[in-house]
Design a protein around this motif. Structure first.
Motif, PDB file in Angstrom:
ATOM      1  N   VAL A   1     -23.940  -0.187-106.324  1.00  0.00           N
ATOM      2  CA  VAL A   1     -22.594   0.581-105.657  1.00  0.00           C
ATOM      3  C   VAL A   1     -23.029   0.698-104.168  1.00  0.00           C
ATOM      4  CG1 VAL A   1     -22.026   1.756-107.926  1.00  0.00           C
ATOM      5  CG2 VAL A   1     -23.522   3.036-106.166  1.00  0.00           C
ATOM      6  N   ASP A   2     -21.781   0.985-103.546  1.00  0.00           N
ATOM      7  CA  ASP A   2     -21.881   1.140-102.197  1.00  0.00           C
ATOM      8  C   ASP A   2     -22.115   2.748-101.904  1.00  0.00           C
ATOM      9  OD1 ASP A   2     -21.030   1.979 -99.239  1.00  0.00           O
ATOM     10  OD2 ASP A   2     -20.400  -0.155 -99.089  1.00  0.00           O
TER      11      ASP A   2
ATOM     12  N   ASP B   1     -28.294   3.551 -96.044  1.00  0.00           N
ATOM     13  CA  ASP B   1     -28.600   3.889 -94.532  1.00  0.00           C
ATOM     14  C   ASP B   1     -27.411   4.095 -93.657  1.00  0.00           C
ATOM     15  OD1 ASP B   1     -28.437   1.081 -95.435  1.00  0.00           O
ATOM     16  OD2 ASP B   1     -28.587   0.346 -93.325  1.00  0.00           O
ATOM     17  N   LEU B   2     -26.374   3.504 -94.091  1.00  0.00           N
ATOM     18  CA  LEU B   2     -25.088   3.762 -93.561  1.00  0.00           C
ATOM     19  C   LEU B   2     -24.432   5.101 -94.006  1.00  0.00           C
ATOM     20  CD1 LEU B   2     -23.591   0.126 -93.875  1.00  0.00           C
ATOM     21  CD2 LEU B   2     -24.806   1.116 -92.035  1.00  0.00           C
ATOM     22  N   ALA B   3     -24.926   5.761 -95.023  1.00  0.00           N
ATOM     23  CA  ALA B   3     -24.188   6.856 -95.604  1.00  0.00           C
ATOM     24  C   ALA B   3     -24.777   8.333 -95.208  1.00  0.00           C
ATOM     25  CB  ALA B   3     -24.220   6.798 -97.224  1.00  0.00           C
ATOM     26  N   ASP B   4     -24.146   9.383 -95.409  1.00  0.00           N
ATOM     27  CA  ASP B   4     -24.580  10.561 -95.229  1.00  0.00           C
ATOM     28  C   ASP B   4     -25.789  10.876 -95.955  1.00  0.00           C
ATOM     29  OD1 ASP B   4     -24.529  13.564 -95.008  1.00  0.00           O
ATOM     30  OD2 ASP B   4     -22.572  13.578 -94.421  1.00  0.00           O
ATOM     31  N   GLU B   5     -27.021  11.294 -95.465  1.00  0.00           N
ATOM     32  CA  GLU B   5     -28.090  11.594 -96.215  1.00  0.00           C
ATOM     33  C   GLU B   5     -27.771  12.472 -97.087  1.00  0.00           C
ATOM     34  OE1 GLU B   5     -31.344  10.757 -97.974  1.00  0.00           O
ATOM     35  OE2 GLU B   5     -30.471   9.281 -96.405  1.00  0.00           O
TER      36      GLU B   5
ATOM     37  N   GLY C   1     -21.956   6.005 -86.973  1.00  0.00           N
ATOM     38  CA  GLY C   1     -22.899   7.177 -87.475  1.00  0.00           C
ATOM     39  C   GLY C   1     -22.798   7.052 -89.232  1.00  0.00           C
ATOM     40  N   LYS C   2     -23.591   7.758 -89.559  1.00  0.00           N
ATOM     41  CA  LYS C   2     -23.966   7.994 -91.141  1.00  0.00           C
ATOM     42  C   LYS C   2     -22.880   8.644 -91.778  1.00  0.00           C
ATOM     43  CE  LYS C   2     -28.882   7.637 -90.812  1.00  0.00           C
ATOM     44  NZ  LYS C   2     -29.028   6.261 -91.380  1.00  0.00           N
ATOM     45  N   ILE C   3     -21.851   7.842 -92.390  1.00  0.00           N
ATOM     46  CA  ILE C   3     -20.682   8.501 -92.969  1.00  0.00           C
ATOM     47  C   ILE C   3     -20.313   8.032 -94.331  1.00  0.00           C
ATOM     48  CG2 ILE C   3     -18.131   8.263 -92.603  1.00  0.00           C
ATOM     49  CD1 ILE C   3     -18.731   7.780 -89.592  1.00  0.00           C
ATOM     50  N   SER C   4     -20.090   9.075 -95.292  1.00  0.00           N
ATOM     51  CA  SER C   4     -19.879   8.997 -96.660  1.00  0.00           C
ATOM     52  C   SER C   4     -18.173   9.280 -96.796  1.00  0.00           C
ATOM     53  CB  SER C   4     -20.497   9.691 -97.477  1.00  0.00           C
ATOM     54  OG  SER C   4     -21.987   9.349 -97.602  1.00  0.00           O
ATOM     55  N   LEU C   5     -17.569   8.677 -97.599  1.00  0.00           N
ATOM     56  CA  LEU C   5     -16.255   8.909 -97.752  1.00  0.00           C
ATOM     57  C   LEU C   5     -15.761   9.559 -99.190  1.00  0.00           C
ATOM     58  CD1 LEU C   5     -14.642   5.368 -96.474  1.00  0.00           C
ATOM     59  CD2 LEU C   5     -14.860   7.421 -95.221  1.00  0.00           C
TER      60      LEU C   5
END
Length: 283
Positions: free
Chosen positions: A31-32, A61-65, A272-276
């Motif tokens: 999953v992303d 690595d692209l998502a909010d930790e 930046g590191k962003i989660s939706l």
């Protein structure tokens, strides 16, 4: 903005998966990490019932930790094994190997009791288009054995891949479900690139993204584009266009170029590191 995309080969692929699932010990689902729920196909839970399950939070690595940690706990509580990873990074593959062995420990012990030795674990790799399945397989195997591409629908047929004496992988085409019952799911999939850009309105998509970023990650756009986060999303897009020199002949603002720029910089992590999606909302 309506989202709908279900190529004909996906119907056939789903039927094939129903047959192939009988051959495997483990279902590995990518999953992303930026949208772990929207990038899951609900059909896979039904198809994989009774099988060991591993969820790979790819592109973590692209998502909010902080969100990554929340999602890890979210899925573990549901009984899945979970690994956060970047499919391009060989370093995370050792952890995946260890989790596969752990997930299939009962199966291996059962084989030994029956006198069956050295039978490799058979795992099916599943996921919707463009979550990084082929990249994961190639990195895991250490060679280019599955086709890769930065657009959905590259993998069209199944293929078995022998990784080593312990693991065999079955690659499958990416599958999306036939209808998005919630259009916000379609929006999130479009934002990360799981729906082909050439059937979308990129200008509208970028305006949706700008609104989300302003609400959920205030300051990100200001920091990246040197502008105040005021006005409508369309006015903000115009500021971005002027800041980045997106100008057409006749000194007109090139909204299309600016829209594509914002989307690309989100998808590649430059914003930046962003989660939706938020795990606490789903929980």
């Amino acid at each position: 903005m309506q989202f709908q995309w279900y190529p004909g080969h996906m119907t056939k692929a789903k039927r094939q998966m129903q047959e192939d699932i009988k051959l495997v010990d483990l279902v590995i689902e990518l999953v992303d990490a930026r949208i772990p729920v929207s990038s899951r196909n609900p059909d896979i839970d039904t198809l994989g019932k009774g099988k060991a399950r591993l969820i790979l939070l790819n592109k973590s690595d692209l998502a909010d930790e902080r969100k990554n940690e929340g999602w890890t706990e979210f899925f573990k509580k549901k009984g899945y094994y979970v690994v956060r990873m970047d499919a391009r990074n060989k370093g995370s593959m050792k952890q995946v190997s260890a989790i596969i062995a752990e997930a299939c420990k009962e199966k291996t012990e059962r084989d030994l009791r029956r006198g069956i030795k050295n039978r490799p674990v058979r795992a099916m790799v599943v996921g919707i288009p463009n979550v990084g399945k082929s990249t994961f397989i190639n990195t895991f195997a250490g060679k280019a054995c599955a086709k890769t591409g930065n657009k959905p629908g590259v993998t069209k047929g199944k293929q078995w891949i022998r990784l080593n004496k312990n693991v065999e992988l079955l690659d499958t085409p990416g599958i999306l479900w036939p209808k998005f019952e919630d259009q916000s799911v379609g929006l999130r999939l479009a934002l990360i690139g799981s729906i082909k850009d050439d059937i979308l309105n990129i200008d509208e998509l970028s305006l949706e993204l700008i609104q989300i970023l302003r609400e959920e990650y205030p300051g990100v756009l200001k920091e990246r584009y040197g502008m105040e986060e005021e006005g409508t999303p369309a006015e903000m897009l115009e500021k971005i266009a002027l800041n980045r020199g997106c100008i057409k002949k006749g000194n007109e603002v090139d909204y299309a170029k600016a829209a594509a720029l914002v989307l690309d910089e989100f998808r590649t992590g430059k914003l930046g590191k962003i989660s939706l999606e938020k795990p606490e909302v789903e929980a």
